[in-house]
Enzyme design. Structure first.
Site, mmCIF file in Angstrom:
data_model
loop_
_atom_site.group_PDB
_atom_site.id
_atom_site.type_symbol
_atom_site.label_atom_id
_atom_site.label_comp_id
_atom_site.label_asym_id
_atom_site.label_seq_id
_atom_site.Cartn_x
_atom_site.Cartn_y
_atom_site.Cartn_z
ATOM 1 N N HIS A 1 -0.859 -0.988 -1.077
ATOM 2 C CA HIS A 1 0.501 -0.552 -0.734
ATOM 3 C C HIS A 1 0.516 0.960 -0.490
ATOM 4 O O HIS A 1 0.986 1.427 0.554
ATOM 5 C CB HIS A 1 1.447 -0.936 -1.884
ATOM 6 C CG HIS A 1 2.866 -0.515 -1.705
ATOM 7 N ND1 HIS A 1 3.870 -1.401 -1.437
ATOM 8 C CD2 HIS A 1 3.455 0.705 -1.748
ATOM 9 C CE1 HIS A 1 5.021 -0.750 -1.325
ATOM 10 N NE2 HIS A 1 4.795 0.536 -1.510
ATOM 11 N N GLU A 2 -0.040 1.723 -1.426
ATOM 12 C CA GLU A 2 -0.015 3.187 -1.286
ATOM 13 C C GLU A 2 -0.878 3.641 -0.105
ATOM 14 O O GLU A 2 -0.502 4.550 0.627
ATOM 15 C CB GLU A 2 -0.473 3.871 -2.589
ATOM 16 C CG GLU A 2 0.435 3.619 -3.795
ATOM 17 C CD GLU A 2 1.912 3.931 -3.534
ATOM 18 O OE1 GLU A 2 2.206 4.843 -2.736
ATOM 19 O OE2 GLU A 2 2.772 3.243 -4.119
ATOM 20 N N HIS B 1 0.997 3.455 3.142
ATOM 21 C CA HIS B 1 1.827 4.631 3.424
ATOM 22 C C HIS B 1 0.962 5.785 3.926
ATOM 23 O O HIS B 1 1.246 6.420 4.939
ATOM 24 C CB HIS B 1 2.524 5.128 2.151
ATOM 25 C CG HIS B 1 3.609 4.248 1.612
ATOM 26 N ND1 HIS B 1 4.667 3.836 2.373
ATOM 27 C CD2 HIS B 1 3.823 3.743 0.366
ATOM 28 C CE1 HIS B 1 5.491 3.103 1.606
ATOM 29 N NE2 HIS B 1 4.984 3.026 0.400
ATOM 30 N N ASP C 1 11.369 1.641 -0.856
ATOM 31 C CA ASP C 1 10.958 2.054 0.495
ATOM 32 C C ASP C 1 11.904 1.474 1.535
ATOM 33 O O ASP C 1 12.302 2.146 2.482
ATOM 34 C CB ASP C 1 9.563 1.506 0.850
ATOM 35 C CG ASP C 1 8.485 2.024 -0.068
ATOM 36 O OD1 ASP C 1 8.661 3.113 -0.611
ATOM 37 O OD2 ASP C 1 7.462 1.322 -0.211
HETATM 38 ZN ZN ZN Z 1 5.995 2.262 -1.325
#
Ligand code: ZN
Length: 274
Positions: free
Chosen positions: A75-76, A79, A151
């Site tokens: 997930h990170e 980004h 988010d």
């Molecule tokens: Zn996030």
């Protein structure tokens, strides 16, 4: 040798801090350095102190399953990778999967300089970066987690502002709704509606168009860079925190076609950056 405290980076990481906040920050950093029996304050202590003040101390004991950790790492990196690949996004300063407060991980971008104006391209790229976490989960695990809730909220809010406040949609250059923000009270008193239901539907439609185009763009870029995403996620999983430099080394050998020009995905809604 640990890096010395970089005052410029400190200032950019702590916008809105008062003198008293900064004093508190340096005290906290000094305590952390003293605990490690260090004679001098380093950048690492200062960074840790900022993270503690902004998000709470790291909860090393928080029990998270291996599967969840893996998901948070991807997930990170979703980004971070988009922030790296998009030409106008702020550079990645740090990525972490150490749980703090309510967050299981975070990606920190820092602008190279103070910005007072933001362009349409920059706003669209911010939305794409916000969506990166969710898209990475979907691509790698074919599963969605609730971790992307914040988010999605922030991405929706930005898309709405583009349409209603900045005149950046097909609805043209006018604003919709008056925001009753009482900044000094820190309150958002809601919107005063100055348009009818037909316009409200049109606004919703514009927001969804921006949203789905950004989603497609995020999916397109991350699927194209899947191997890189997996390699970085593996390192993040092992180290738990990666500095911008550790992250950037994956791009020393980047091929120009991996970054630009970004080929827009095929969509029936026209090109994204029209
Ligand atoms: Zn996030």
């Amino acid at each position: 040798m640990e890096k010395a405290v970089d005052l410029d980076v400190l200032a950019r990481r702590t916008p809105g801090f008062t003198g008293a906040d900064l004093e508190n920050l340096l005290n906290e950093a000094a305590i952390l350095a003293a605990r490690k029996n260090k004679k001098q304050l380093g950048m690492q202590d200062a960074e840790e102190a900022i993270d503690r003040i902004l998000a709470g101390p790291a909860k090393k004991s928080k029990i998270i399953s291996e599967k969840e950790k893996e998901m948070v790492a991807f997930h990170e990196v979703g980004h971070a990778l988009l922030a790296k690949l998009l030409p106008n996004a702020d550079p990645v300063h740090k990525i972490s999967i150490l749980p703090r407060g309510f967050a299981l991980g975070y990606t920190l971008q820092l602008p190279l300089e103070d910005k007072y104006l933001i362009t349409k391209e920059e706003l669209l790229e911010r939305i794409i970066v916000f969506l990166g976490g969710r898209v990475a989960e979907e691509l790698v695990f074919n599963e969605l987690s609730s971790g992307a809730h914040n988010d999605l909220e922030r991405a929706t809010e930005l898309a709405r502002r583009m349409v209603c406040e900045y005149g950046m949609s097909n609805l043209g250059v006018r604003t919709f709704g008056k925001q009753n923000r009482q900044v000094f009270l820190g309150k958002d008193l809601g919107e005063q509606k100055d348009y009818g239901n037909v316009t409200a539907d049109a606004i919703d439609k514009e927001v969804s168009i921006i949203f789905s185009k950004c989603y497609e763009q995020a999916r397109y870029l991350l699927s194209k860079n899947r191997d890189k995403m997996a390699a970085i996620a593996k390192e993040l999983r092992e180290k738990e925190t990666m500095e911008g430099e550790d992250f950037n080394k994956y791009f020393d050998l980047i091929k120009p076609e991996e970054i630009a020009p970004i080929e827009p995905p095929k969509t029936d809604q026209g090109p994204l950056f029209a």
